[in-house]
Design an enzyme around this catalytic site. Structure first.
Site, PDB file in Angstrom:
ATOM      1  N   SER A   1     -10.452  27.292   3.973  1.00  0.00           N
ATOM      2  CA  SER A   1      -9.867  28.473   4.607  1.00  0.00           C
ATOM      3  C   SER A   1     -10.909  29.396   5.230  1.00  0.00           C
ATOM      4  O   SER A   1     -10.552  30.346   5.917  1.00  0.00           O
ATOM      5  CB  SER A   1      -9.020  29.260   3.596  1.00  0.00           C
TER       6      SER A   1
ATOM      7  N   LYS B   1     -12.491  35.848   0.841  1.00  0.00           N
ATOM      8  CA  LYS B   1     -11.878  36.230   2.109  1.00  0.00           C
ATOM      9  C   LYS B   1     -12.556  37.471   2.700  1.00  0.00           C
ATOM     10  O   LYS B   1     -13.233  38.222   1.994  1.00  0.00           O
ATOM     11  CB  LYS B   1     -10.386  36.566   1.914  1.00  0.00           C
TER      12      LYS B   1
END
Length: 231
Positions: free
Chosen positions: A152, A190
């Site tokens: 991701s 993230k």
């Protein structure tokens, strides 16, 4: 600063000759091909990967950390290593600059398991190993490494198997990459953005949408300072 291919090749040749080995003999002892070794010694190959250095350290009668230091992966060289005098002699003989290696201290940074670059990985707190870093690089706080799994964050160049160096802190600067615990047990890597009382966790993969959470549902573990990968 990493040495040039020519500088490291000369150093590697010095170590081999000191052991009284031919290139063919080093190939037999290390499983690194004769042609690759010859190209390295002649400066026609870049500085080898840590995996190659690991194969060479035993037959060259030197430590893995010393080869890593001489290859520039640890950025500095410490006088505590047993072959420092031999290294300095090789630098002088090959007319390398006197500041090619600098004295400095190194420290061991813990590696805390793996972190999956996804939302469904349970946080791991067990230390699985250590990685050496320059003390100067991590002098401003407490640091740790995490190993990335998943895809991701691939658009940031952060791929599975890479290590991220994280400064331990309870906040992340807006827009920076952070290590976040979601709902008390999910570890995620993230970019972190703030929107009022919400936190936006942004993946770096166009296939994964951003995730908006209440600020009370997240716990910041640290901010990523650099990415490390083996080549």
């Amino acid at each position: 600063m990493k040495p040039s291919a020519k500088e490291f090749g000369g150093y590697l040749k010095m170590l081999r000759q000191r052991c009284g080995m031919t290139v063919r003999e080093l190939e037999d002892k290390s499983s690194v091909s004769h042609s690759y070794l010859t190209q390295m010694e002649n400066g026609r190959r870049g500085v080898p990967s840590p995996d190659i250095l690991k194969k060479l350290c035993v037959p060259l009668n030197t430590s893995y950390d010393e080869l890593m230091s001489s290859a520039g992966y640890l950025e500095t060289y410490t006088t505590k290593t047993k072959n420092y005098d031999a290294l300095i002699t090789s630098i002088i003989d090959s007319n390398q600059p006197s500041d090619f290696f600098l004295e400095d201290e190194v420290v061991q940074i813990p590696i805390y398991g793996e972190i999956k670059a996804d939302y469904n990985m349970i946080a791991e707190q067990n230390i699985i190993g250590y990685k050496v870093a320059s003390k100067k690089e991590v002098s401003d706080g407490e640091y740790f490494y995490l190993i990335v799994k998943g895809d991701s964050m691939i658009d940031e160049g952060i791929r599975e198997g890479y290590k991220v160096l994280v400064k331990k802190q309870s906040f992340v600067e807006n827009g920076k990459i952070g290590v976040v615990i979601v709902n008390g047990d999910e570890a995620t890597l993230k970019r972190v953005f703030y929107d009022g009382s919400n936190v936006i966790l942004q993946a770096s993969n166009k296939e994964i949408p951003p995730r908006v959470l209440s600020i009370g549902d997240v716990m910041i573990q640290g901010q990523v300072r650099s990415v490390v990968f083996d080549v």
